[in-house]
Design a protein around this motif. Structure first.
Motif, PDB file in Angstrom:
ATOM      1  N   ILE A  27      86.819  37.034  63.955  1.00  0.00           N
ATOM      2  CA  ILE A  27      86.042  36.231  64.897  1.00  0.00           C
ATOM      3  C   ILE A  27      86.358  34.760  64.678  1.00  0.00           C
ATOM      4  O   ILE A  27      86.480  34.296  63.538  1.00  0.00           O
ATOM      5  N   LEU A  28      86.496  34.025  65.765  1.00  0.00           N
ATOM      6  CA  LEU A  28      86.654  32.571  65.737  1.00  0.00           C
ATOM      7  C   LEU A  28      85.425  31.970  66.391  1.00  0.00           C
ATOM      8  O   LEU A  28      85.106  32.295  67.533  1.00  0.00           O
ATOM      9  N   GLU A  29      84.700  31.125  65.646  1.00  0.00           N
ATOM     10  CA  GLU A  29      83.503  30.483  66.163  1.00  0.00           C
ATOM     11  C   GLU A  29      83.734  28.982  66.271  1.00  0.00           C
ATOM     12  O   GLU A  29      84.389  28.387  65.419  1.00  0.00           O
ATOM     13  N   ILE A  30      83.182  28.380  67.314  1.00  0.00           N
ATOM     14  CA  ILE A  30      83.244  26.938  67.525  1.00  0.00           C
ATOM     15  C   ILE A  30      81.836  26.414  67.304  1.00  0.00           C
ATOM     16  O   ILE A  30      80.897  26.860  67.972  1.00  0.00           O
ATOM     17  N   LYS A  31      81.661  25.461  66.372  1.00  0.00           N
ATOM     18  CA  LYS A  31      80.323  24.984  66.018  1.00  0.00           C
ATOM     19  C   LYS A  31      80.275  23.472  65.932  1.00  0.00           C
ATOM     20  O   LYS A  31      81.301  22.810  65.830  1.00  0.00           O
ATOM     21  N   GLY A  32      79.061  22.960  65.921  1.00  0.00           N
ATOM     22  CA  GLY A  32      78.837  21.541  65.718  1.00  0.00           C
ATOM     23  C   GLY A  32      78.101  21.330  64.414  1.00  0.00           C
ATOM     24  O   GLY A  32      77.293  22.167  63.998  1.00  0.00           O
TER      25      GLY A  32
ATOM     26  N   VAL B  65      86.071  29.356  61.525  1.00  0.00           N
ATOM     27  CA  VAL B  65      85.160  28.432  62.199  1.00  0.00           C
ATOM     28  C   VAL B  65      85.822  27.083  62.418  1.00  0.00           C
ATOM     29  O   VAL B  65      86.456  26.531  61.508  1.00  0.00           O
ATOM     30  N   TYR B  66      85.666  26.564  63.628  1.00  0.00           N
ATOM     31  CA  TYR B  66      86.065  25.194  63.967  1.00  0.00           C
ATOM     32  C   TYR B  66      84.771  24.393  64.060  1.00  0.00           C
ATOM     33  O   TYR B  66      83.842  24.775  64.767  1.00  0.00           O
ATOM     34  N   VAL B  67      84.676  23.277  63.305  1.00  0.00           N
ATOM     35  CA  VAL B  67      83.468  22.463  63.276  1.00  0.00           C
ATOM     36  C   VAL B  67      83.784  21.040  63.731  1.00  0.00           C
ATOM     37  O   VAL B  67      84.636  20.369  63.154  1.00  0.00           O
ATOM     38  N   ALA B  68      83.068  20.601  64.754  1.00  0.00           N
ATOM     39  CA  ALA B  68      83.165  19.222  65.244  1.00  0.00           C
ATOM     40  C   ALA B  68      81.874  18.494  64.851  1.00  0.00           C
ATOM     41  O   ALA B  68      80.902  19.141  64.443  1.00  0.00           O
TER      42      ALA B  68
ATOM     43  N   ALA C  46      85.195  33.815  69.878  1.00  0.00           N
ATOM     44  CA  ALA C  46      86.212  34.752  70.354  1.00  0.00           C
ATOM     45  C   ALA C  46      86.290  35.904  69.372  1.00  0.00           C
ATOM     46  O   ALA C  46      86.297  35.694  68.158  1.00  0.00           O
ATOM     47  N   GLN C  47      86.328  37.114  69.911  1.00  0.00           N
ATOM     48  CA  GLN C  47      86.481  38.304  69.076  1.00  0.00           C
ATOM     49  C   GLN C  47      87.886  38.842  69.301  1.00  0.00           C
ATOM     50  O   GLN C  47      88.299  39.084  70.435  1.00  0.00           O
ATOM     51  N   PHE C  48      88.624  39.017  68.202  1.00  0.00           N
ATOM     52  CA  PHE C  48      90.027  39.419  68.262  1.00  0.00           C
ATOM     53  C   PHE C  48      90.181  40.919  68.068  1.00  0.00           C
ATOM     54  O   PHE C  48      89.323  41.580  67.484  1.00  0.00           O
ATOM     55  N   ARG C  49      91.310  41.449  68.519  1.00  0.00           N
ATOM     56  CA  ARG C  49      91.614  42.877  68.341  1.00  0.00           C
ATOM     57  C   ARG C  49      91.683  43.238  66.861  1.00  0.00           C
ATOM     58  O   ARG C  49      91.453  44.372  66.480  1.00  0.00           O
ATOM     59  N   SER C  50      92.008  42.265  66.029  1.00  0.00           N
ATOM     60  CA  SER C  50      92.102  42.498  64.587  1.00  0.00           C
ATOM     61  C   SER C  50      90.726  42.678  63.949  1.00  0.00           C
ATOM     62  O   SER C  50      90.629  43.028  62.783  1.00  0.00           O
TER      63      SER C  50
ATOM     64  N   TYR D  83      77.755  19.770  68.501  1.00  0.00           N
ATOM     65  CA  TYR D  83      78.023  20.962  69.302  1.00  0.00           C
ATOM     66  C   TYR D  83      78.592  20.565  70.656  1.00  0.00           C
ATOM     67  O   TYR D  83      79.538  21.168  71.153  1.00  0.00           O
ATOM     68  N   ARG D  84      78.017  19.526  71.223  1.00  0.00           N
ATOM     69  CA  ARG D  84      78.477  19.055  72.535  1.00  0.00           C
ATOM     70  C   ARG D  84      79.931  18.582  72.466  1.00  0.00           C
ATOM     71  O   ARG D  84      80.730  18.838  73.364  1.00  0.00           O
ATOM     72  N   MET D  85      80.282  17.875  71.394  1.00  0.00           N
ATOM     73  CA  MET D  85      81.656  17.408  71.218  1.00  0.00           C
ATOM     74  C   MET D  85      82.600  18.591  71.028  1.00  0.00           C
ATOM     75  O   MET D  85      83.703  18.609  71.578  1.00  0.00           O
ATOM     76  N   ALA D  86      82.168  19.592  70.275  1.00  0.00           N
ATOM     77  CA  ALA D  86      83.000  20.786  70.058  1.00  0.00           C
ATOM     78  C   ALA D  86      83.291  21.477  71.381  1.00  0.00           C
ATOM     79  O   ALA D  86      84.429  21.848  71.659  1.00  0.00           O
ATOM     80  N   LYS D  87      82.257  21.624  72.191  1.00  0.00           N
ATOM     81  CA  LYS D  87      82.439  22.276  73.490  1.00  0.00           C
ATOM     82  C   LYS D  87      83.354  21.445  74.383  1.00  0.00           C
ATOM     83  O   LYS D  87      84.229  21.978  75.057  1.00  0.00           O
TER      84      LYS D  87
END
Length: 166
Positions: A138-143, A91-94, A131-135, A97-101
């Motif tokens: 999951i990578l999530e972008i959140k605020g 997870v990436y947290v800014a 994003a869902q990876f082949r592995s 949410y608006r700033m993360a996007k």
């Protein structure tokens, strides 16, 4: 250790190993080297970033100057981890949410630049910011503006960006 000492150590090790063991050792060394290589596009860490990239510390705090590419490094570490580890959540947290996007998705120098399509099982979802990876990872972008959105599955890696504003 200087190069001649390294060569002497390598020769001693070679004498102790069978041919099969040498082949296995070379395979393991190459595998480890491949893990250090970034599966991300266009990311070449600077010298100070490389120290953070190679670090095995559980927690890392970066108190660097403006425009030192802290966000870029954090995002690329998450992409690399998600691409190389199976069935984990990152997870990436800014601060919001608006700033993360704005930082990660709208900036053409971020997710589109560094996320290779080859490691994704589905295209990056710009609506739900994940994003869902082949592995299987999951990578999530959140605020952080809505703390309830941070609840959920256990995370194996988190980057808090602009932490002073959270």
């Amino acid at each position: 250790m200087i190069a001649t000492e390294q060569t002497a150590v390598i020769k001693k090790i070679e004498k102790l190993l069978t041919v099969d063991q040498r082949i296995e050792l070379v395979r393991l060394i190459r595998e480890k080297a491949d893990q250090r290589r970034t599966p991300v596009k266009d990311f070449q860490p600077h010298e100070w970033q490389q120290r953070v990239w190679d670090s095995t510390a559980r927690f890392q705090v970066l108190n660097w100057h403006r425009r030192s590419r802290k966000t870029t490094l954090g995002l690329n570490k998450l992409i690399h981890a998600a691409a190389t580890n199976k069935n984990h959540t990152y997870v990436y947290v800014a601060p919001t949410y608006r700033m993360a996007k704005s930082i990660i998705v709208r900036n053409p120098n971020m997710i589109r630049r560094y996320m290779p399509e080859a490691v994704l099982s589905k295209p990056f979802n710009e609506t739900e910011l994940y994003a869902q990876f082949r592995s299987g990872s999951i990578l999530e972008i959140k605020g952080a503006d809505k703390p309830d959105t941070l609840k959920g599955p256990a995370c194996h890696g988190v980057v808090f960006d602009e932490y002073a504003k959270i």
